[in-house]
Design a protein around this motif. Structure first.
Motif, PDB file in Angstrom:
ATOM      1  N   LEU A   1       0.826  -1.201   0.000  1.00 21.36           N
ATOM      2  CA  LEU A   1       0.000   0.000   0.000  1.00 21.36           C
ATOM      3  C   LEU A   1       0.865   1.256   0.000  1.00 21.36           C
ATOM      4  O   LEU A   1       0.572   2.226  -0.714  1.00 21.36           O
ATOM      5  N   ALA A   2       1.943   1.240   0.794  1.00 16.91           N
ATOM      6  CA  ALA A   2       2.849   2.391   0.818  1.00 16.91           C
ATOM      7  C   ALA A   2       3.465   2.631  -0.554  1.00 16.91           C
ATOM      8  O   ALA A   2       3.592   3.781  -0.998  1.00 16.91           O
ATOM      9  N   ARG A   3       3.814   1.564  -1.237  1.00 12.77           N
ATOM     10  CA  ARG A   3       4.367   1.697  -2.585  1.00 12.77           C
ATOM     11  C   ARG A   3       3.333   2.286  -3.548  1.00 12.77           C
ATOM     12  O   ARG A   3       3.661   3.120  -4.397  1.00 12.77           O
ATOM     13  N   HIS A   4       2.079   1.872  -3.378  1.00 14.85           N
ATOM     14  CA  HIS A   4       1.009   2.381  -4.240  1.00 14.85           C
ATOM     15  C   HIS A   4       0.751   3.864  -3.971  1.00 14.85           C
ATOM     16  O   HIS A   4       0.601   4.665  -4.913  1.00 14.85           O
ATOM     17  N   LEU A   5       0.695   4.220  -2.689  1.00 14.32           N
ATOM     18  CA  LEU A   5       0.380   5.600  -2.342  1.00 14.32           C
ATOM     19  C   LEU A   5       1.564   6.541  -2.548  1.00 14.32           C
ATOM     20  O   LEU A   5       1.379   7.717  -2.870  1.00 14.32           O
ATOM     21  N   ARG A   6       2.772   6.018  -2.361  1.00 10.33           N
ATOM     22  CA  ARG A   6       3.968   6.846  -2.501  1.00 10.33           C
ATOM     23  C   ARG A   6       4.981   6.144  -3.409  1.00 10.33           C
ATOM     24  O   ARG A   6       5.983   5.589  -2.947  1.00 10.33           O
ATOM     25  N   PRO A   7       4.735   6.147  -4.711  1.00  7.03           N
ATOM     26  CA  PRO A   7       5.674   5.505  -5.633  1.00  7.03           C
ATOM     27  C   PRO A   7       7.045   6.165  -5.659  1.00  7.03           C
ATOM     28  O   PRO A   7       7.998   5.579  -6.173  1.00  7.03           O
ATOM     29  N   ASP A   8       7.150   7.365  -5.089  1.00  7.65           N
ATOM     30  CA  ASP A   8       8.435   8.065  -5.037  1.00  7.65           C
ATOM     31  C   ASP A   8       9.248   7.687  -3.801  1.00  7.65           C
ATOM     32  O   ASP A   8      10.357   8.207  -3.597  1.00  7.65           O
ATOM     33  N   ALA A   9       8.740   6.781  -2.968  1.00  8.25           N
ATOM     34  CA  ALA A   9       9.413   6.424  -1.709  1.00  8.25           C
ATOM     35  C   ALA A   9      10.393   5.272  -1.902  1.00  8.25           C
ATOM     36  O   ALA A   9      10.222   4.430  -2.784  1.00  8.25           O
ATOM     37  N   ILE A  10      11.410   5.241  -1.054  1.00  5.54           N
ATOM     38  CA  ILE A  10      12.242   4.057  -0.871  1.00  5.54           C
ATOM     39  C   ILE A  10      11.755   3.388   0.415  1.00  5.54           C
ATOM     40  O   ILE A  10      11.655   4.032   1.464  1.00  5.54           O
ATOM     41  N   ILE A  11      11.445   2.108   0.308  1.00 10.39           N
ATOM     42  CA  ILE A  11      10.800   1.394   1.413  1.00 10.39           C
ATOM     43  C   ILE A  11      11.667   0.230   1.860  1.00 10.39           C
ATOM     44  O   ILE A  11      12.218  -0.510   1.036  1.00 10.39           O
TER      45      ILE A  11
END
Length: 412
Positions: free
Chosen positions: A298-308
């Motif tokens: 979900l974090a990847r979907h909501l924030r595709p600009d993030a490194i997770i």
């Protein structure tokens, strides 16, 4: 058709693994022969009196004539086991055995797991101090805050061997190394980043200390009772240095505009709604195991600009202590260090960060089932080395040994 439950399958396989005879994960294997009367006379009476007399005359000879120099005690009171909480020392034993297994597998260090039914911090301190002479190092594990801080500080002052609480410093080392690389990839500077840490237990405080040592000024923490600020009356002496947030902040305010969010708490502790309020190109470390503070997909979907990053081995960027504690202790034991100090921790951070930037050998790629062009390459999904990379021992342990010598805590 009924779909298989992955969690149920993992539980079954794990129980089968641990119950396979001999039960557990450890055994004791002699390192010297004892097959003849002569062997027996050397291993025990009368021959064993010779090293006893040598150690009486010079206690440091214990490193030459016993297993002390390559032996670590993995000690817990079972009050903060994984994400399961205060399960007690007996239920924590599988984890401590696992820690000992990892010491041997990754750094060839022998370790005994010791579970202590301690009444309080003072009792635990007394027990560990009493058994310490037989060991080359003490690895404290899964001890809840704030007792863990009290126990570690007292033992470090009392003993002349490394005392290390992995849930604090091991976690902090791996997080700091991964974060340095992630921020560089995001085009940001560590010293200018706003860092929000969700969870103010042993790991959260240690991460904050480490990042402050690396030059991060804007560090804010929260716990179950809210954001840490100077007006709170329930904070310990270890929390107060980080109670710097405005008094009116709630968790949403702490996360707003953050360049970095580090979760060392429990599932759901990072609100999904807060992800949209983070700074552009954020770094999100959701490290609770087995369920991260926010769903990584979900974090990847909501924030595709993030490194997770997570703590899970089945996802990219696993921030896991196995990258640190075996090699920190290996480096400390190799030079018979009296402690594991800040310069040694910082050396481990630097070595881990640099290793992730190196080309990954084909053998490591193969272990993880990867081939070019999808292989492991320094980038958003590879910011920290993989645990099965054989280069970790020479890189990290070598850096730790050098730092121990340079900082004056090495015996040799």
């Amino acid at each position: 058709m009924v779909e298989a439950d992955p969690q149920a399958d993992l539980r079954r396989r794990s129980l089968d693994y641990h119950a396979r005879m001999p039960a557990g994960k450890l055994s004791v294997v002699p390192s010297k022969p004892c097959a003849s009367p002569e062997d027996l006379s050397l291993a025990y009476t009368p021959g064993v009196a010779a090293p006893v007399r040598e150690i009486v005359a010079d206690p440091d000879k214990a490193y030459d004539y016993t297993a002390k120099g390559n032996l670590v005690a993995v000690i817990s009171n079972g009050t903060a086991v994984l994400g399961l909480g205060n399960v007690g020392p007996l239920a924590g034993k599988p984890v401590m055995e696992g820690k000992a297994l990892l010491f041997k597998r990754f750094a060839d260090i022998d370790a005994f797991d010791i579970e202590v039914q301690a009444r309080d911090a003072e009792h635990l301190i007394d027990v560990v101090a009493a058994i310490a002479p037989g060991f080359g190092g003490i690895n404290l594990e899964d001890i809840g805050a704030p007792v863990c801080f009290q126990v570690e500080e007292a033992l470090q002052a009392m003993l002349d061997i490394p005392v290390f609480h992995d849930d604090q410093h091991g976690t902090a080392v791996i997080v700091a190394a991964a974060l340095q690389n992630a921020l560089e990839l995001q085009g940001k500077e560590l010293g200018r980043a706003k860092v929000a840490i969700v969870g103010a237990g042993a790991a959260g405080i240690a991460i904050a200390r480490m990042l402050r040592a690396l030059g991060v000024a804007d560090i804010f923490l929260s716990d179950l009772h809210g954001v840490l600020h100077s007006k709170r009356t329930d904070l310990t002496q270890w929390h107060k240095p980080f109670a710097v947030a405005p008094q009116n902040w709630d968790l949403a305010a702490m996360l707003r505009g953050a360049d970095v969010v580090i979760g060392v708490s429990v599932r759901g502790a990072i609100p999904e709604a807060a992800l949209s309020t983070l700074a552009p190109k954020p770094v999100i470390f959701a490290l609770a195991n087995p369920d991260p503070e926010v769903d990584p997909a979900l974090a990847r979907h909501l924030r595709p600009d993030a490194i997770i990053a997570t703590g899970r081995s089945d996802m990219p960027n696993q921030v896991n202590n196995v990258l640190g504690f075996p090699f920190l202790f290996r480096g400390a034991l190799d030079c018979r260090a009296r402690q594991i100090n800040q310069p040694m921790l910082l050396a481990a951070v630097d070595a881990l960060a640099k290793l992730a930037r190196e080309p990954v050998p084909d053998a490591v790629q193969t272990v993880y089932g990867l081939t070019a062009p999808q292989g492991l390459t320094f980038g958003p999904e590879y910011i920290i080395p993989k645990p099965l990379d054989p280069r970790l021992r020479p890189w990290v342990s070598g850096a730790v040994t050098a730092a121990a010598r340079e900082s004056g805590v090495a015996r040799r």
